[in-house]
Scaffold this motif. Structure first.
Motif, short mmCIF file in Angstrom:
data_model
loop_
_atom_site.label_atom_id
_atom_site.label_comp_id
_atom_site.label_asym_id
_atom_site.label_seq_id
_atom_site.Cartn_x
_atom_site.Cartn_y
_atom_site.Cartn_z
N SER A 125 0.81 -1.22 0.00
CA SER A 125 0.00 0.00 0.00
C SER A 125 0.84 1.27 0.00
N GLU A 126 2.12 1.17 0.39
CA GLU A 126 2.96 2.37 0.47
C GLU A 126 4.38 2.03 0.05
N PRO A 127 5.12 3.02 -0.43
CA PRO A 127 6.51 2.78 -0.85
C PRO A 127 7.35 2.33 0.34
N SER A 128 8.20 1.34 0.09
CA SER A 128 9.02 0.79 1.17
C SER A 128 10.37 0.38 0.62
N ILE A 129 11.29 0.18 1.54
CA ILE A 129 12.54 -0.53 1.27
C ILE A 129 12.53 -1.75 2.18
N PHE A 130 13.48 -2.66 1.99
CA PHE A 130 13.44 -3.92 2.73
C PHE A 130 14.83 -4.30 3.23
N ALA A 131 14.93 -4.55 4.53
CA ALA A 131 16.16 -5.12 5.09
C ALA A 131 16.16 -6.61 4.78
N TYR A 132 17.30 -7.12 4.34
CA TYR A 132 17.38 -8.51 3.84
C TYR A 132 18.59 -9.19 4.47
N SER A 133 18.33 -10.26 5.22
CA SER A 133 19.39 -11.03 5.88
C SER A 133 19.42 -12.44 5.33
N GLN A 134 20.63 -12.96 5.10
CA GLN A 134 20.82 -14.35 4.67
C GLN A 134 21.80 -15.03 5.63
N ARG A 135 21.35 -16.07 6.28
CA ARG A 135 22.18 -16.83 7.22
C ARG A 135 22.48 -18.18 6.60
N PHE A 136 23.77 -18.55 6.56
CA PHE A 136 24.16 -19.74 5.79
C PHE A 136 25.42 -20.38 6.35
N ASP A 192 4.36 11.34 0.64
CA ASP A 192 5.44 11.63 1.58
C ASP A 192 6.63 12.30 0.91
N LYS A 193 6.52 12.61 -0.36
CA LYS A 193 7.59 13.25 -1.12
C LYS A 193 8.88 12.42 -1.07
N LEU A 194 8.71 11.12 -1.05
CA LEU A 194 9.87 10.24 -1.09
C LEU A 194 10.47 10.24 -2.49
N PRO A 195 11.76 10.00 -2.61
CA PRO A 195 12.37 9.98 -3.94
C PRO A 195 11.80 8.86 -4.79
N GLN A 196 11.69 9.09 -6.08
CA GLN A 196 11.21 8.06 -7.00
C GLN A 196 11.88 8.26 -8.35
N PRO A 197 11.99 7.20 -9.13
CA PRO A 197 12.68 7.31 -10.42
C PRO A 197 11.92 8.23 -11.37
N PRO A 198 12.62 8.82 -12.33
CA PRO A 198 11.97 9.72 -13.28
C PRO A 198 10.88 9.04 -14.11
N TYR A 199 11.04 7.75 -14.36
CA TYR A 199 10.01 6.93 -14.99
C TYR A 199 10.28 5.49 -14.57
N PRO A 200 9.26 4.62 -14.58
CA PRO A 200 9.43 3.28 -13.99
C PRO A 200 10.61 2.49 -14.55
N GLU A 201 10.83 2.58 -15.86
CA GLU A 201 11.89 1.78 -16.49
C GLU A 201 13.28 2.31 -16.19
N ALA A 202 13.38 3.47 -15.55
CA ALA A 202 14.69 4.07 -15.28
C ALA A 202 15.39 3.42 -14.10
N ALA A 203 14.71 2.51 -13.40
CA ALA A 203 15.30 1.86 -12.23
C ALA A 203 15.02 0.36 -12.30
N VAL A 204 15.79 -0.37 -11.51
CA VAL A 204 15.62 -1.82 -11.43
C VAL A 204 15.76 -2.21 -9.96
N MET A 205 15.19 -3.34 -9.60
CA MET A 205 15.25 -3.80 -8.22
C MET A 205 16.66 -4.31 -7.92
N MET A 206 17.21 -3.86 -6.80
CA MET A 206 18.58 -4.21 -6.41
C MET A 206 18.62 -4.61 -4.95
#
Length: 448
Positions: free
Chosen positions: A90-101, A248-262
């Motif tokens: 429902s809202e823009p987010s980032i995600f903390a990601y942990s891998q235990r191995f 919330d005036k969070l940063p966003q890419p100039p257009y959807p294709e200008a960014a990729v999930m990383m």
């Protein structure tokens, strides 16, 4: 400047599917056996989209029609969204990601790698914000571009490295003791945990902290270049589209294709593990192990090795320390090849001094091209070459006459990778194998 953005991710609905049944390894690490197993695991397993099985009437002439893996992927993706199997945050987010191995081969050595899933803006390499360290292959890029055009979505993350000796980003992201939003253990017994972060203050701190960073692609060169090419395709059309601002005036890419999930991982933190990618050569005409070793003596000291135990071979290889060395396995047995100083100077003259020190560069230039007469084009097209993480499997393919010769190699060091990348140079394809891989399907970035 590295621009990083939150996004409204698509995620699997845990009330309708079990996450263990639907996420996968990255597409290029899915073997045919894994592909079949994923298909059987769930009708909603992501493999049906990112690496669909061909069907009877699939042909190039049918591309774009119903009998086409890319069209079926797009159809399934839309159907799953309509059915609520995949739902958008429902809202823009980032995600903390942990891998235990556990480190492969050392089950008692447990490590954790921490990162951040977000959108990253796409840059041409000439802009010196994103740096590569490996050459890419044309076939995977064509395949991924067809899938991206059909689905208009990114299903896995590009693995990016940045430097932050102070650990400021991960210290903030991983200070919470809350239960993760996602927890899943994969087929390699790696436990993946993901926490959604939607606090605008935290998001703005993280995106600002990464602004001055230079990024190195650890894994995902083909998908990065595919996304970049697609961004260029769409740039003109996107320039005329209105930009929607979030509340919330969070940063966003100039257009959807200008960014990729990383997934952004700090190369100064613990948990980064690079494994070797062994080479298996097959389909050589008239290959004679004895004659080949005779030719190799010009460039290498050759020591016969007893037996075919992969762990013993790898231990003997690691004992060569700072020397360039490989273990060659043929139908006649195994040998340790240690490079003679300056013997291949004329062959390696076209490389920089830093590249000449890399085992994988000497393997490709001296052994594959000079001694086995493989062309650079054949190597790019993978006509005679396979890349395997498992030394046992590499040896078995030779013993079972599925290959002519296998070369066991040492892993590239992180410092070597960093030096080559920031110098604007590249190593041969599949020079590194970061472990563990980032799971595909944890979050999805839909462009529509």
């Amino acid at each position: 400047m590295a621009r990083v953005y939150p996004f409204r991710a698509l995620r699997y609905n845990p009330s309708l599917v079990r996450l263990e049944d639907v996420v996968t390894q990255p597409y290029d690490k899915i073997t045919p056996a894994m592909q079949q197993a994923y298909y059987q695991r769930s009708p909603y397993n992501l493999v049906r989209i990112i690496l669909g099985l061909p069907e009877l009437f699939d042909t190039e002439q049918n591309a774009g029609k119903d009998a086409d893996i890319y069209t079926r992927a797009a159809r399934d993706f839309q159907d799953w969204r309509k059915a609520g199997i995949l739902s958008r945050e429902s809202e823009p987010s980032i995600f903390a990601y942990s891998q235990r191995f556990s480190v492969p081969g050392k089950p008692d050595l447990v490590q954790e790698r921490r990162g951040l899933i977000a959108l990253g803006e796409l840059y041409d390499y000439e802009q010196k914000v994103v740096f590569r360290h490996e050459q890419t292959l044309p076939k995977p890029k064509s395949d991924r571009l067809n899938l991206l055009r059909a689905t208009r979505a990114h299903f896995g993350q590009i693995f990016m490295l940045y430097s932050d000796p102070g650990l400021s980003v991960e210290s903030l992201l991983f200070q919470s003791t809350a239960a993760p939003d996602i927890e899943v253990t994969d087929e390699y017994e790696v436990t993946h945990r993901v926490w959604r972060v939607s606090d605008p203050a935290v998001i703005n701190f993280v995106t600002t902290a990464l602004e001055d960073k230079k990024l190195i692609i650890a894994d995902g060169h083909h998908r990065y270049e595919t996304a970049l090419n697609y961004s260029h395709e769409r740039a003109a059309q996107a320039a005329t589209a209105p930009i929607e601002r979030n509340a919330d005036k969070l940063p966003q890419p100039p257009y959807p294709e200008a960014a990729v999930m990383m997934t952004f991982v700090n190369m100064d933190s613990e948990g980064l593990l690079i494994l070797p990618a062994h080479r298996v050569v097959h389909g050589l005409k008239g290959f004679s192990p004895a004659a080949w070793l005779q030719r190799a003596q010009t460039y290498f000291e050759i020591e016969p090795l007893a037996g075919a135990d992969p762990s013993e071979h790898l231990a003997r290889l690691e004992a060569t320390k700072d020397k360039t060395a490989f273990v060659a396995v043929t139908a006649d047995g195994s040998s340790l090849l240690t490079a003679k100083p300056d013997a291949a100077a004329a062959i390696l003259d076209k490389f920089s001094q830093r590249q000449r020190q890399l085992d994988v560069v000497q393997l490709h230039a001296v052994i594959l091209e000079e001694l086995l007469d493989l062309t650079a084009e054949s190597i790019r097209e993978q006509g005679n070459l396979r890349y395997l993480r498992d030394a046992s499997e590499a040896i078995a393919q030779v013993q079972e006459h599925e290959a002519d010769v296998a070369f066991l190699v040492k892993a590239v060091a992180l410092d070597q990778l960093r030096e080559v990348a920031f110098a604007g140079e590249t190593m041969p394809p599949k020079s590194t194998d970061f472990f563990p891989k980032l799971l595909s399907g944890l979050t999805i970035y839909a462009l529509d």
